[in-house]
Enzyme design. Sequence first.
Site, PDB file in Angstrom:
ATOM      1  N   ASN A   1       6.787 -44.348  43.884  1.00  0.00           N
ATOM      2  CA  ASN A   1       6.390 -42.989  44.674  1.00  0.00           C
ATOM      3  C   ASN A   1       5.239 -43.457  46.408  1.00  0.00           C
ATOM      4  OD1 ASN A   1       5.837 -40.740  47.503  1.00  0.00           O
ATOM      5  ND2 ASN A   1       6.351 -39.073  45.368  1.00  0.00           N
TER       6      ASN A   1
ATOM      7  N   ASN B   1       1.668 -27.998  48.616  1.00  0.00           N
ATOM      8  CA  ASN B   1       0.289 -28.312  49.964  1.00  0.00           C
ATOM      9  C   ASN B   1       1.647 -27.625  51.301  1.00  0.00           C
ATOM     10  OD1 ASN B   1      -1.811 -28.302  51.534  1.00  0.00           O
ATOM     11  ND2 ASN B   1      -1.195 -30.441  51.317  1.00  0.00           N
TER      12      ASN B   1
ATOM     13  N   GLY C   1       3.915 -22.135  43.581  1.00  0.00           N
ATOM     14  CA  GLY C   1       4.928 -21.005  43.224  1.00  0.00           C
ATOM     15  C   GLY C   1       4.851 -21.518  41.766  1.00  0.00           C
ATOM     16  N   GLU C   2       5.031 -22.346  41.071  1.00  0.00           N
ATOM     17  CA  GLU C   2       4.651 -22.560  39.700  1.00  0.00           C
ATOM     18  C   GLU C   2       3.403 -21.733  38.408  1.00  0.00           C
ATOM     19  OE1 GLU C   2       4.883 -26.340  38.169  1.00  0.00           O
ATOM     20  OE2 GLU C   2       6.087 -27.033  39.790  1.00  0.00           O
TER      21      GLU C   2
ATOM     22  N   LEU D   1       6.600 -24.151  46.894  1.00  0.00           N
ATOM     23  CA  LEU D   1       5.542 -24.221  47.202  1.00  0.00           C
ATOM     24  C   LEU D   1       4.134 -24.772  47.011  1.00  0.00           C
ATOM     25  CD1 LEU D   1       6.017 -20.604  47.138  1.00  0.00           C
ATOM     26  CD2 LEU D   1       7.368 -21.370  48.840  1.00  0.00           C
TER      27      LEU D   1
ATOM     28  N   HIS E   1      12.256 -32.607  50.406  1.00  0.00           N
ATOM     29  CA  HIS E   1      12.392 -31.408  48.336  1.00  0.00           C
ATOM     30  C   HIS E   1      13.151 -31.345  48.139  1.00  0.00           C
ATOM     31  CE1 HIS E   1       8.022 -29.063  50.558  1.00  0.00           C
ATOM     32  NE2 HIS E   1       8.495 -30.786  49.678  1.00  0.00           N
TER      33      HIS E   1
ATOM     34  N   GLU F   1      10.028 -34.186  40.162  1.00  0.00           N
ATOM     35  CA  GLU F   1      11.011 -35.322  40.617  1.00  0.00           C
ATOM     36  C   GLU F   1      11.022 -36.543  40.270  1.00  0.00           C
ATOM     37  OE1 GLU F   1       8.556 -33.707  43.515  1.00  0.00           O
ATOM     38  OE2 GLU F   1       9.627 -33.744  45.234  1.00  0.00           O
TER      39      GLU F   1
ATOM     40  N   ARG G   1      -5.606 -21.867  46.257  1.00  0.00           N
ATOM     41  CA  ARG G   1      -6.109 -21.323  44.570  1.00  0.00           C
ATOM     42  C   ARG G   1      -7.990 -20.663  45.268  1.00  0.00           C
ATOM     43  NH1 ARG G   1      -6.205 -25.373  40.325  1.00  0.00           N
ATOM     44  NH2 ARG G   1      -5.328 -26.475  42.381  1.00  0.00           N
TER      45      ARG G   1
ATOM     46  N   LYS H   1       2.434 -43.497  43.944  1.00  0.00           N
ATOM     47  CA  LYS H   1       1.665 -43.179  42.806  1.00  0.00           C
ATOM     48  C   LYS H   1       3.092 -43.811  41.382  1.00  0.00           C
ATOM     49  CE  LYS H   1       1.232 -38.335  44.682  1.00  0.00           C
ATOM     50  NZ  LYS H   1       2.111 -37.217  44.484  1.00  0.00           N
TER      51      LYS H   1
ATOM     52  N   ARG I   1       0.602 -27.538  57.897  1.00  0.00           N
ATOM     53  CA  ARG I   1       1.495 -27.164  58.823  1.00  0.00           C
ATOM     54  C   ARG I   1       2.014 -26.101  59.603  1.00  0.00           C
ATOM     55  NH1 ARG I   1       4.859 -30.808  54.818  1.00  0.00           N
ATOM     56  NH2 ARG I   1       3.669 -32.801  55.419  1.00  0.00           N
TER      57      ARG I   1
ATOM     58  N   ASP J   1      -5.923 -25.209  50.731  1.00  0.00           N
ATOM     59  CA  ASP J   1      -6.203 -23.929  49.346  1.00  0.00           C
ATOM     60  C   ASP J   1      -5.759 -23.282  49.087  1.00  0.00           C
ATOM     61  OD1 ASP J   1      -6.606 -26.342  46.625  1.00  0.00           O
ATOM     62  OD2 ASP J   1      -6.139 -24.156  45.874  1.00  0.00           O
TER      63      ASP J   1
ATOM     64  N   ARG K   1      11.252 -42.719  45.111  1.00  0.00           N
ATOM     65  CA  ARG K   1      10.765 -42.245  46.257  1.00  0.00           C
ATOM     66  C   ARG K   1      11.186 -42.576  47.619  1.00  0.00           C
ATOM     67  NH1 ARG K   1       7.267 -38.233  48.773  1.00  0.00           N
ATOM     68  NH2 ARG K   1       8.280 -36.941  49.538  1.00  0.00           N
TER      69      ARG K   1
HETATM   70  P1  AMP Z   1       1.309 -29.011  45.245  1.00  0.00           P
HETATM   71  O1  AMP Z   1       1.893 -29.601  46.725  1.00  0.00           O
HETATM   72  O2  AMP Z   1       3.391 -29.326  44.774  1.00  0.00           O
HETATM   73  O3  AMP Z   1       0.662 -29.398  44.273  1.00  0.00           O
HETATM   74  O4  AMP Z   1       0.732 -27.727  45.164  1.00  0.00           O
HETATM   75  C1  AMP Z   1      -0.401 -27.885  45.616  1.00  0.00           C
HETATM   76  C2  AMP Z   1      -1.054 -26.776  46.500  1.00  0.00           C
HETATM   77  O5  AMP Z   1      -0.949 -25.774  44.560  1.00  0.00           O
HETATM   78  C3  AMP Z   1      -2.248 -25.646  46.460  1.00  0.00           C
HETATM   79  O6  AMP Z   1      -2.713 -24.495  47.879  1.00  0.00           O
HETATM   80  C4  AMP Z   1      -3.170 -25.948  45.153  1.00  0.00           C
HETATM   81  O7  AMP Z   1      -4.475 -25.018  45.604  1.00  0.00           O
HETATM   82  C5  AMP Z   1      -2.095 -24.707  44.502  1.00  0.00           C
HETATM   83  N1  AMP Z   1      -1.890 -24.231  42.951  1.00  0.00           N
HETATM   84  C6  AMP Z   1      -1.985 -25.195  42.524  1.00  0.00           C
HETATM   85  N2  AMP Z   1      -2.811 -24.137  41.379  1.00  0.00           N
HETATM   86  C7  AMP Z   1      -3.026 -22.726  41.981  1.00  0.00           C
HETATM   87  C8  AMP Z   1      -3.062 -21.628  40.891  1.00  0.00           C
HETATM   88  N3  AMP Z   1      -2.996 -21.609  39.210  1.00  0.00           N
HETATM   89  N4  AMP Z   1      -2.953 -20.586  41.654  1.00  0.00           N
HETATM   90  C9  AMP Z   1      -2.528 -20.591  43.059  1.00  0.00           C
HETATM   91  N5  AMP Z   1      -2.804 -21.530  43.847  1.00  0.00           N
HETATM   92  C10 AMP Z   1      -2.261 -23.126  42.811  1.00  0.00           C
END
Ligand code: AMP
Length: 421
Positions: free
Chosen positions: A15, A216, A338-339, A214, A185, A394, A290, A22, A246, A288, A96
């Site tokens: 990727n 970044n 989302g996860e 869901l 996606h 993916e 979190r 990656k 964004r 972020d 990818r």
């Molecule tokens: P990704 O782009 O799929 O890697 O997702 C990144 C996003 O997932 C960032 O905003 C992280 O803060 C969020 N994220 C990862 N772990 C958690 C968590 N335990 N609680 C809330 N958001 C999270």
Amino acid sequence: MPDTPVNGSQVLVLNCGSSSLKFALINSRNGDASLSGLGDALGQSAPSVSWKIAGEKHNATLSEGAKHTEVIEFVVTNILSGQGSLLKQIAAIGHRVVHGGEKFSHSVRINDQVISAIQDCVALAPLHNPAHLQGIEAATKAFPGVPQVAVFDTAFHQTMPRHAYIYALPYTLYEEHGIRRYGMHGTSHRFVSERAALLLGKPTDDVNIISAHLGNGASIAAIQAGKSVDTSMGLTPLEGLVMGTRCGDIDPGILLHLGVRLDYCMKEINDLLNKKSGLLGISQLSNDCRALEQAATEGHQGAQLALEIFCYRLAKYIASYHGVLSQVDALVFTGGIGENSAFIRENVLNRLSGLGYQVCESSNLGMRFGAEGAIESSSSQAPTPKVLVIPTNEEWVIARDAAEIIGKDGSPASAQPQGGT
Ligand code: AMP
């Protein structure tokens, strides 16, 4: 599921971003990664490569200005060669590729014609497609004779009907310049919808899914009988949901206002919409999720507002996709947020109680760190949709497609680019 050999093929998945690469060595049958890593800060003063193999983490610095070619050479010479049989086991390389325009509705084996079609789509993904082409060139040199396959983020959404992908702009912009909605996606939406069908015990072409990726970057797709019929990203990844940096959907008149009234140049507008907006822009704190959840519990008003808007806009899209699909079997949450974020899922589902959604608090809280399963309340009555959390993968889709295509090489249906714009 693709028809892969019993033990699966080993596929090197690449990727390539503009300054990153990656890589992962994936078993096409079960998705296991025997190697994964990242080349970072490529083309810059201190590029590096980090990787994980046999459970151990390693890293190294590369020479100043090193790019994708040097990372791939490093992977071959310093990582795979030291692992004896791993190098010999690579059956295919899967790339990818972000944008395939209207030329690709499936993954394809890479040949000169495919390379030139990816080149033709550079105008639609000026940051990504050139990097993918560099990766393909570097892999061709490093792995002579090993078949390579391109898997496009846009391909899954090529089933969208015209009324979903044509903008209400002069039609000539579509005909002459390909300006339409493509969506991104797609590999993730495809993976989780197939997985959801499996969890629901139904064939993929018999399920209707709303899939919310869901991270970044964030997008949502309406999937009818296994096919994408609408998605929130458009010509570019800017359209749709609120994302980390964004803006998602805004009044296009704001662009005119910024340019004409406030004297912004195109570069400033681009930076503002892509890098300074979304969760970061609203909260003025972080992109972020979190960090924002933590700050919100401590009373940070910007963080609270950013999360409210993120959830509100997502809930609006989900509700509108109930109108797109005649009936919904499951709503799927995937991607880093989302996860993992019980807070976001609960907030969104509470807004959708009018559609019958109810969240089971304890299942929701337990669903993170790679867990897969349902979170709807057991008291909810059928026929409300199930709510599933499904970790996306993916890389596995790319490995599966690559293994399938090399197994079926010569099959024109899956191995040839489709007609162009
Ligand atoms: P990704 O782009 O799929 O890697 O997702 C990144 C996003 O997932 C960032 O905003 C992280 O803060 C969020 N994220 C990862 N772990 C958690 C968590 N335990 N609680 C809330 N958001 C999270």
